[in-house]
Design a protein around this motif. Structure first.
Motif, PDB file in Angstrom:
ATOM      1  N   TYR A 292       0.833  -1.214   0.000  1.00 30.66           N
ATOM      2  CA  TYR A 292       0.000   0.000   0.000  1.00 30.66           C
ATOM      3  C   TYR A 292       0.862   1.256   0.000  1.00 30.66           C
ATOM      4  CZ  TYR A 292      -3.486   3.435   1.443  1.00 30.66           C
ATOM      5  OH  TYR A 292      -4.289   4.540   1.514  1.00 30.66           O
ATOM      6  N   PHE A 293       1.872   1.278   0.860  1.00 26.69           N
ATOM      7  CA  PHE A 293       2.663   2.501   0.964  1.00 26.69           C
ATOM      8  C   PHE A 293       3.605   2.683  -0.216  1.00 26.69           C
ATOM      9  CE2 PHE A 293       1.343   2.123   5.424  1.00 26.69           C
ATOM     10  CZ  PHE A 293       0.852   3.411   5.611  1.00 26.69           C
ATOM     11  N   ILE A 294       4.062   1.602  -0.819  1.00 27.51           N
ATOM     12  CA  ILE A 294       4.857   1.752  -2.042  1.00 27.51           C
ATOM     13  C   ILE A 294       4.001   2.378  -3.143  1.00 27.51           C
ATOM     14  CG2 ILE A 294       5.918   0.431  -3.916  1.00 27.51           C
ATOM     15  CD1 ILE A 294       7.125  -1.401  -1.812  1.00 27.51           C
ATOM     16  N   VAL A 295       2.779   1.879  -3.294  1.00 21.63           N
ATOM     17  CA  VAL A 295       1.893   2.454  -4.303  1.00 21.63           C
ATOM     18  C   VAL A 295       1.553   3.900  -3.963  1.00 21.63           C
ATOM     19  CG1 VAL A 295      -0.397   2.286  -5.355  1.00 21.63           C
ATOM     20  CG2 VAL A 295       0.940   0.208  -4.930  1.00 21.63           C
ATOM     21  N   SER A 296       1.234   4.155  -2.696  1.00 22.28           N
ATOM     22  CA  SER A 296       0.854   5.516  -2.284  1.00 22.28           C
ATOM     23  C   SER A 296       1.971   6.520  -2.536  1.00 22.28           C
ATOM     24  CB  SER A 296       0.462   5.504  -0.804  1.00 22.28           C
ATOM     25  OG  SER A 296       0.170   6.813  -0.356  1.00 22.28           O
ATOM     26  N   GLU A 297       3.172   6.199  -2.078  1.00 22.76           N
ATOM     27  CA  GLU A 297       4.292   7.132  -2.233  1.00 22.76           C
ATOM     28  C   GLU A 297       4.687   7.290  -3.696  1.00 22.76           C
ATOM     29  OE1 GLU A 297       5.720   9.070   0.030  1.00 22.76           O
ATOM     30  OE2 GLU A 297       4.156   8.368   1.391  1.00 22.76           O
ATOM     31  N   THR A 298       4.628   6.191  -4.460  1.00 25.40           N
ATOM     32  CA  THR A 298       4.988   6.295  -5.874  1.00 25.40           C
ATOM     33  C   THR A 298       3.997   7.170  -6.626  1.00 25.40           C
ATOM     34  OG1 THR A 298       5.992   4.089  -5.790  1.00 25.40           O
ATOM     35  CG2 THR A 298       5.469   4.975  -7.958  1.00 25.40           C
ATOM     36  N   LEU A 299       2.703   7.003  -6.359  1.00 26.35           N
ATOM     37  CA  LEU A 299       1.710   7.856  -7.019  1.00 26.35           C
ATOM     38  C   LEU A 299       1.867   9.320  -6.610  1.00 26.35           C
ATOM     39  CD1 LEU A 299      -1.496   5.605  -6.872  1.00 26.35           C
ATOM     40  CD2 LEU A 299      -0.024   6.067  -8.835  1.00 26.35           C
ATOM     41  N   THR A 300       2.223   9.547  -5.355  1.00 30.25           N
ATOM     42  CA  THR A 300       2.486  10.923  -4.924  1.00 30.25           C
ATOM     43  C   THR A 300       3.645  11.523  -5.704  1.00 30.25           C
ATOM     44  OG1 THR A 300       1.660  10.466  -2.699  1.00 30.25           O
ATOM     45  CG2 THR A 300       3.096  12.381  -2.967  1.00 30.25           C
ATOM     46  N   ASN A 301       4.726  10.741  -5.864  1.00 31.71           N
ATOM     47  CA  ASN A 301       5.871  11.224  -6.643  1.00 31.71           C
ATOM     48  C   ASN A 301       5.493  11.475  -8.102  1.00 31.71           C
ATOM     49  OD1 ASN A 301       7.565  11.072  -4.425  1.00 31.71           O
ATOM     50  ND2 ASN A 301       8.276   9.002  -4.906  1.00 31.71           N
ATOM     51  N   ILE A 302       4.633  10.610  -8.652  1.00 33.76           N
ATOM     52  CA  ILE A 302       4.227  10.774 -10.049  1.00 33.76           C
ATOM     53  C   ILE A 302       3.484  12.087 -10.236  1.00 33.76           C
ATOM     54  CG2 ILE A 302       2.662   9.870 -11.816  1.00 33.76           C
ATOM     55  CD1 ILE A 302       3.420   7.055 -10.858  1.00 33.76           C
ATOM     56  N   THR A 303       2.530  12.373  -9.343  1.00 35.32           N
ATOM     57  CA  THR A 303       1.738  13.596  -9.490  1.00 35.32           C
ATOM     58  C   THR A 303       2.571  14.849  -9.251  1.00 35.32           C
ATOM     59  OG1 THR A 303       1.038  13.404  -7.175  1.00 35.32           O
ATOM     60  CG2 THR A 303      -0.389  12.429  -8.852  1.00 35.32           C
ATOM     61  N   LYS A 304       3.609  14.733  -8.441  1.00 37.68           N
ATOM     62  CA  LYS A 304       4.426  15.919  -8.128  1.00 37.68           C
ATOM     63  C   LYS A 304       5.537  16.160  -9.135  1.00 37.68           C
ATOM     64  CE  LYS A 304       3.832  16.067  -3.087  1.00 37.68           C
ATOM     65  NZ  LYS A 304       4.536  15.973  -1.776  1.00 37.68           N
ATOM     66  N   HIS A 305       6.175  15.085  -9.623  1.00 37.46           N
ATOM     67  CA  HIS A 305       7.435  15.262 -10.343  1.00 37.46           C
ATOM     68  C   HIS A 305       7.464  14.684 -11.755  1.00 37.46           C
ATOM     69  CE1 HIS A 305       8.900  16.401  -6.403  1.00 37.46           C
ATOM     70  NE2 HIS A 305       8.650  15.201  -5.922  1.00 37.46           N
ATOM     71  N   ALA A 306       6.578  13.742 -12.073  1.00 38.80           N
ATOM     72  CA  ALA A 306       6.766  13.007 -13.322  1.00 38.80           C
ATOM     73  C   ALA A 306       6.192  13.716 -14.540  1.00 38.80           C
ATOM     74  CB  ALA A 306       6.133  11.611 -13.204  1.00 38.80           C
ATOM     75  N   GLY A 307       5.252  14.637 -14.335  1.00 45.80           N
ATOM     76  CA  GLY A 307       4.603  15.268 -15.476  1.00 45.80           C
ATOM     77  C   GLY A 307       3.747  14.298 -16.273  1.00 45.80           C
ATOM     78  N   ALA A 308       3.215  13.284 -15.618  1.00 45.45           N
ATOM     79  CA  ALA A 308       2.422  12.256 -16.302  1.00 45.45           C
ATOM     80  C   ALA A 308       0.951  12.627 -16.299  1.00 45.45           C
ATOM     81  CB  ALA A 308       2.611  10.903 -15.606  1.00 45.45           C
ATOM     82  N   ASP A 309       0.227  12.120 -17.310  1.00 40.26           N
ATOM     83  CA  ASP A 309      -1.224  12.315 -17.320  1.00 40.26           C
ATOM     84  C   ASP A 309      -1.975  10.999 -17.211  1.00 40.26           C
ATOM     85  OD1 ASP A 309      -0.905  11.134 -19.800  1.00 40.26           O
ATOM     86  OD2 ASP A 309      -1.277  12.977 -20.931  1.00 40.26           O
ATOM     87  N   ARG A 310      -1.232   9.919 -16.982  1.00 43.04           N
ATOM     88  CA  ARG A 310      -1.872   8.627 -16.795  1.00 43.04           C
ATOM     89  C   ARG A 310      -0.887   7.678 -16.115  1.00 43.04           C
ATOM     90  NH1 ARG A 310      -6.588   7.323 -18.597  1.00 43.04           N
ATOM     91  NH2 ARG A 310      -7.302   5.152 -18.410  1.00 43.04           N
TER      92      ARG A 310
END
Length: 376
Positions: A292-310
């Motif tokens: 759960y926390f790996i997914v949670s933290e990774t998604l947080t990093n994606i929304t903050k730093h990755a510039g991804a839209d999906r």
């Protein structure tokens, strides 16, 4: 940091060692004769099936004498020799003999009993010289006793591999208990926050809200403003405590498992996230929490730093491992750096023997994968 040297083993007492050297020969002689006769007789009669119980008796005789040797060395020389780890065997003469035949402990003990007689003769002579020449007994006999103790420990004690395996099992069991204890403590903190401080703040917010409604229009504006600000801050504190409690251990994870918890988590992410969870049977709680926390933290990093839209999240398991894969279509370039967020996730996975890998070429996509064992 300076390395503390390992203290040398204590040298046996001179007089007790001399007694050991003199008294051991009769025991060695009896052990040698009984073992040799029973082994030869058992081998020669094996084809008649009478040899199997004789050979089992021979190994039992060897075990008896080597057990006596360990106690004798401990009593006279002060050198404790632990019992070796033997292979378990089934019931019946044939399974017992087959197991003893392939057990390395049996062969080490047999060799020791056969070697102990000529060694005992030499030690007996050394004991006689020690009695006749006291300076020899005082200085040399303890060294002979120490060497005999080392030989006994190496041949009759647990082998190094068995000791390391036992220590490894002990550390794994200890680590598993520690992981379970931390998991239980997380749940306790979440319950305390939910049932204690959070409920009190909810009550404060409700009381402030009722007080604000009861204030008349002629009430001083500054009093109304203060109560309004306190009401607003109390509601913010409740929301922050709720998020904190959910971050420590989300109740939906305990109640409904990873599928529901990750679906609830990704619903709050500002970009579309595809979720696929196939983890039957349900993995242990530490594995679920780590996932759960790996997914949670990774998604947080994606929304903050990755510039991804999906992004997508895929969690599967087999008999031994839960595999977590998070993929995004951002600009890439992510890496596991010391002190960084991904390094923290790798450390968290490592607490249960998991491995986290990141593949993130420039231009993307980025794949974060965690392989988490379901038993350790």
């Amino acid at each position: 940091m300076p390395v503390t040297p390992t203290p040398a083993p204590r040298r046996p007492h001179a007089i007790r060692t001399i007694g050991f050297l003199l008294a051991s020969l009769p025991i060695r002689l009896l052990a040698f004769v009984l073992t040799l006769v029973s082994v030869v007789l058992g081998i020669t009669t094996t084809m008649l099936w009478v040899g199997i119980p004789i050979l089992i008796t021979a190994t039992s005789v060897v075990r008896g004498f080597t057990g006596l040797e360990r106690r004798w060395v401990g009593t006279m020389l002060g050198i404790e020799v632990a019992e070796p780890v033997r292979r378990p065997h089934g019931r019946g003469l044939l399974p017992t003999w087959q197991t003893r035949l392939v057990d390395p402990v049996t062969w080490r003990e047999l060799v020791f009993v056969l070697v102990a007689l000529p060694l005992g003769i030499v030690e007996f002579v050394a004991g006689l010289v020690s009695v006749a020449v006291p300076p020899f007994g005082i200085f040399v006999a303890p060294r002979i006793g120490a060497m005999h103790g080392e030989l006994t420990s190496s041949m009759l004690g647990p082998d190094r591999t068995a000791q390391l395996e036992a220590r490894t099992r002990q550390l794994k069991d200890s680590r598993a208990r520690g992981v379970d204890a931390v998991e239980a403590e997380r749940r306790r903190i979440e319950r305390d926050l939910h049932d204690g401080a959070q409920q009190r703040l909810v009550a404060v917010a409700m009381s402030l809200g009722r007080a604000q409604l009861k204030l008349g229009d002629d009430t001083q504006a500054d009093v109304r403003e203060l109560i309004g600000a306190a009401h607003h801050d109390a509601k913010l504190a409740v929301a922050e405590l709720r998020d904190l409690a959910r971050g420590i251990y989300p109740p939906v994870l305990q109640d409904r498992g990873l599928d529901a918890a990750l679906s609830s988590l990704t619903a709050r992410v500002p970009i579309p996230v595809d979720v696929e969870v196939t983890v039957e049977p349900r993995p242990p709680a530490p594995v679920e929490t780590t996932t759960y926390f790996i997914v949670s933290e990774t998604l947080t990093n994606i929304t903050k730093h990755a510039g991804a839209d999906r992004a997508s999240v895929r969690v599967t398991r087999d008999a031994d491992t839960v595999v977590v894969e998070i993929v995004d279509n951002g600009h890439g370039g992510a890496s596991v750096r010391p002190g960084g967020g991904l390094a923290g996730l790798a450390d968290r996975a490592a607490t249960i023997d998991g491995v986290l890998t990141v593949v993130s070429p420039a231009g993307g996509p980025t794949v974060v994968r965690a392989d988490l064992p379901v038993r350790w």
